[in-house]
Enzyme design. Sequence first.
Site, PDB file in Angstrom:
ATOM      1  CB  ALA A  56      49.266  21.020-164.725  1.00 29.98           C
ATOM      2  CE  LYS A  88      46.328  25.869-157.707  1.00 29.04           C
ATOM      3  NZ  LYS A  88      46.090  24.444-157.337  1.00 29.04           N
ATOM      4  CG  ASP A  90      61.452  17.005-163.796  1.00 30.03           C
ATOM      5  OD1 ASP A  90      60.855  17.878-163.139  1.00 30.03           O
ATOM      6  OD2 ASP A  90      62.444  16.392-163.358  1.00 30.03           O
ATOM      7  CG  ASP A  93      49.876  24.421-157.151  1.00 29.00           C
ATOM      8  OD1 ASP A  93      50.484  24.521-156.065  1.00 29.00           O
ATOM      9  OD2 ASP A  93      48.748  23.914-157.238  1.00 29.00           O
ATOM     10  CB  CYS A 138      48.406  23.487-150.967  1.00 27.49           C
ATOM     11  SG  CYS A 138      49.227  21.931-151.336  1.00 27.49           S
TER      12      CYS A 138
END
Length: 413
Positions: free
Chosen positions: A234, A239, A283, A302, A355
């Site tokens: 995170a 987000k 993790d 993400d 990304c």
Amino acid sequence: MNKNRYYGSHILYRVLIKHEHLKSAMAAVLPHDINAQDKAWIQHMCYMSLRHGFSLRARWQKFLHKPLKDQLVSQLLTFSLAQKIHADVPDHAIVNEAVNTAKLLKKTWAKGLINSVLKQSLTDQDFAPGDDQQRYEHPDWWLAMLKKDWPDAWREIIHANNQQPPLWIRCQSDLTNCPGEPHAHLKNARLITDKQLPRKLLSEGKISVQDAAAQWAAHLLNPQDNERILDACAAPGGKSSHLLALNPNIHLDIVEQDKQRLELVKDNLQRLNLKAHRLIHGDAAEPSAWYQGVKYDKILLDVPCSASGVVRRHPDIKLLRQPEDMTLLTRLQTRILQAAADLLTEGGDLLYATCSVFRAENERQIKRFLKNNPRFTEQAIDLPDSQAQKHGVQILTGEANMDGFYYCLLNKS
């Protein structure tokens, strides 16, 4: 004596020779009491030196009779030449400051070489890139991947990578007269065209810095009242905070493996006056150590990636990343995706995001996952300014002033 070039040379040395990330190198080199203006100038010139490093090095290497072995002097030459090409500093100032910096670096033997090479480089009107690395400012292996993945768009991606990034902010829903140009489709996204961050609004928790492409994540996940949602991997929490801003009535668990980065998430939530259900140091690929047994209605993944979609923000990435890293990253992504799948409730949604613009991390990753997990089906995503892929959608770097980003929404049926 101004030490800005001295600091800049050491920062580039730590990035290019010691393989440290730019932010870490700056933190290690710059004194705590350096003034904000000097710090900003050094950072800008380091960005320019890294973003255009292949051609800058070629420009001064052209005037050497033999290869220069001293890496610190090499960084000083690159840093100095960047001031001419990308900051319009006068030639005489560049040469004088570089020679003076050689003294600070205890490289007095190089004063004559620096003087000669820089004077010739600064007045050279005939430089032409000798290869694609110098022409496009990216490593050969990176160019090869882009050409394979995006044969019709790789030049546009490279061009966007070599530009200074735009500044996007996300305004809290209760902020009227939010500064900047509004996004065509994202209600609270604003483009700050003068690049002047409204720091007062930031400190007051009324805005967050977040690229428009990244702001789609929370909207695509569409948080509803009382849903149990997991945000894995995170940090720094953009987000996570967006999900809570859209709907504070969710039960949000936030997982981050790096303890220091988890503190960034905590700080961001406090600044925005938002509260998560749990902040978990753990993790995402090994949930057995922290999972409490109640499955999630929605999961945001993400995942760690090459960051090939945000190179214009982090030009050190293209120089630090190596081809073999791609294998390690895709394996890690597979592990995290599979682990998260087991934590999702029946009928739940999982949003996979990177990304990155490399297909190996995106649609090929999803293709493999769907083959191995027949209970999952892909959900359609209608995302403006993106390109539909066989699986998911891709925002290419520079499209509508956004970073490169990939999304795929999966449902567990």
